[in-house]
Structures are given as structure tokens and as C-alpha cells.
Design an enzyme around this catalytic site. Structure first.
Site, PDB file in Angstrom:
ATOM      1  CG  ASP A   8      -0.189  39.786 -47.710  1.00 21.52           C
ATOM      2  OD1 ASP A   8       0.462  40.492 -48.480  1.00 21.52           O
ATOM      3  OD2 ASP A   8      -1.208  39.150 -48.038  1.00 21.52           O
ATOM      4  CG  ASP A  10      -3.707  42.992 -52.059  1.00 19.88           C
ATOM      5  OD1 ASP A  10      -4.753  43.655 -52.063  1.00 19.88           O
ATOM      6  OD2 ASP A  10      -2.602  43.450 -52.416  1.00 19.88           O
ATOM      7  CG  ASP A 175      -2.473  35.679 -48.722  1.00 22.02           C
ATOM      8  OD1 ASP A 175      -1.505  36.472 -48.618  1.00 22.02           O
ATOM      9  OD2 ASP A 175      -3.121  35.529 -49.771  1.00 22.02           O
TER      10      ASP A 175
END
Length: 243
Positions: A8, A10, A175
Site C-alpha cells: 500500500d 498512503d 496499514d
């Protein structure tokens, strides 16, 4: 070891929350509404810029999110967002600790690296380029690259086909609950970092395959130097180590 690691963007590789929140507030203020707290906007990161702006607009105007989604103003909001974010993108963002060093280790080991993000492709490229990360990844699958985005398994399956890798030989690092759901849907393991954007909720509670401190854990595992502690929140014990 894994032959492909997908990341991922961001909240996993780069802390972009300030730039995204500043852009959202630029849009709201340009159309006559007050800026929203960064902490609130941060909680909406992960579903793509359009969804974040729709939520921000609904909150600012007091309209329901469903009503905002049904109206025809989303495209105009995104047009304004794009103009502001062109300048904001990379302005205050920073690469998280251990990211660059860990990516280099994985690359030197011959492991394929890819980015899977719900951010629009033009902004994903800008973030990667402005932090000199673009050369690590092939492919970069953004929210508007394919016909579906995370948590749909299509982005993962596309990367697996591109690299000719079976799901059992791949890892997704993220995240948020979105990343965990993506891994489950695609049949690949998902390790998560605790410092990203998960809607304000503890990522440990989302049942990841493994919770890691930072990306150095991935690099150490690839080198055969890392084993999870006994209290590591691993969904299935066999996912703790590299096959």
C-alpha cells in the site's frame, strides 16, 4: 521466500495525511465552507480521493453521504481537488522510517515489488517521484488503473499475473482493514504496520496475518533473520515465516 511483495502507499510507505488533508480543506474553503480538522480527514484516507472528498463535503454541508453520492457534484469536486493536489502532493509528506532501506534490500534479493493503492494514478506517481521511490516498483496499480480497486482482489491478481507468481508466494503489506480484506479476498498473506491510517481504529483488532513494527521486519524476514514473537497477532501460524 516470497517472490513478490505488494505495498500500500498512503500510510504504509509514505505519510501523506497532511498533504491530503490540506488539499481537502483547500477545496472546501474555495467553495465557501470551513476547513475540517486534520484528524477527521485522516480517518477517511484509504478509499481514494473521490470518496474522501465526498465524505468531507457531506460533513461540511450537513448532507447525508448517500445524498452526496447521488448528486452530480462529485466530478466537479474532484476537478477542484486535482488542481489543488497537484501543488500539495509531496509538499509535507515524508517517507516512513526504514522504508527506503528495506525496499533496497528486497530489490537486491531479486524480489518483485509493486504498489497497490486506491489513490489516483497521477497522484500515486507524483508521490513516488517526489520521494524518489518510483524505480523500486513495477507495476504501480492505482485506484483508477483497473475496473476495481481494493478491497476487490483484482489489483492483487493483476500483479500476480504480471509477475507470474502464485498467491502463496506473494505478500501484501499495508496499514488498514482495507488491505487485510484485499489479502483475504485474493488469497495472499497480509502484514500490516501500526502507524498508518485505519479510520482511527487499532489495526491489531482487524486480525492481520502479522503486525510488524515497520518495513525492516519484511526485509529481515526475506533475509531469513526474523521470526515473530510468541505474542505476534498472526492469523495462521504458518504465515509467520517465509516459506
Amino acid at each position: 521466500m516470497f517472490d513478490l511483495v505488494m505495498f500500500d502507499l498512503d500510510g504504509t510507505l509514505v505519510d501523506t495525511a497532511t498533504d491530503i488533508a490540506n488539499t481537502a480543506n483547500d477545496v472546501l474553503e474555495s467553495i465557501g465552507y470551513a476547513a475540517l480538522p486534520h484528524a477527521l480527514l485522516r480517518n477517511w484516507i484509504g478509499h481514494g480521493s473521490r470518496e474522501l472528498m465526498l465524505r468531507a463535503y457531506a460533513h461540511a454541508t450537513g448532507a447525508s453521504l448517500d445524498a452526496v453520492r447521488r448528486c452530480a457534484g462529485g466530478d466537479s469536486l474532484m476537478g477542484v481537488f486535482s488542481r489543488f493536489h497537484e501543488q500539495r502532493c509531496g509538499q509535507h509528506s515524508r517517507v516512513f522510517p526504514q522504508v527506503r532501506e528495506s525496499l533496497q534490500i528486497l530489490l537486491d534479493l531479486g524480489i518483485g515489488l509493486a504498489v497497490l493503492t486506491n489513490k489516483e494514478a497521477r497522484f500515486a506517481r507524483l508521490v513516488l517521484e517526489r520521494h524518489e521511490l518510483q524505480d523500486f516498483f513495477d507495476p504501480v496499480i492505482a485506484g483508477d488503473t483497473l475496473s476495481a480497486r481494493k478491497p476487490d482482489p483484482l489489483p492483487v491478481m493483476h500483479c500476480l499475473r504480471e509477475h507470474g507468481i502464485e498467491p502463496r508466494r506473494a505478500l501484501l503489506v499495508g496499514d488498514s482493514a482495507i488491505d487485510i480484506a484485499t489479502g483475504r479476498n485474493a488469497g495472499v498473506r497480509c502484514w500490516v504496520v501500526p502507524y498508518g491510517y485505519n479510520g482511527g481504529l487499532p489495526i491489531r483488532d482487524c486480525d492481520p496475518d502479522r503486525l510488524i513494527d515497520d518495513l525492516s521486519c519484511v526485509a529481515r524476514a526475506a533475509q531469513g533473520c526474523d521470526a515473530p514473537p510468541t505474542d505476534s497477532p498472526i492469523r495462521h501460524e504458518e504465515t509467520a515465516t517465509w516459506p
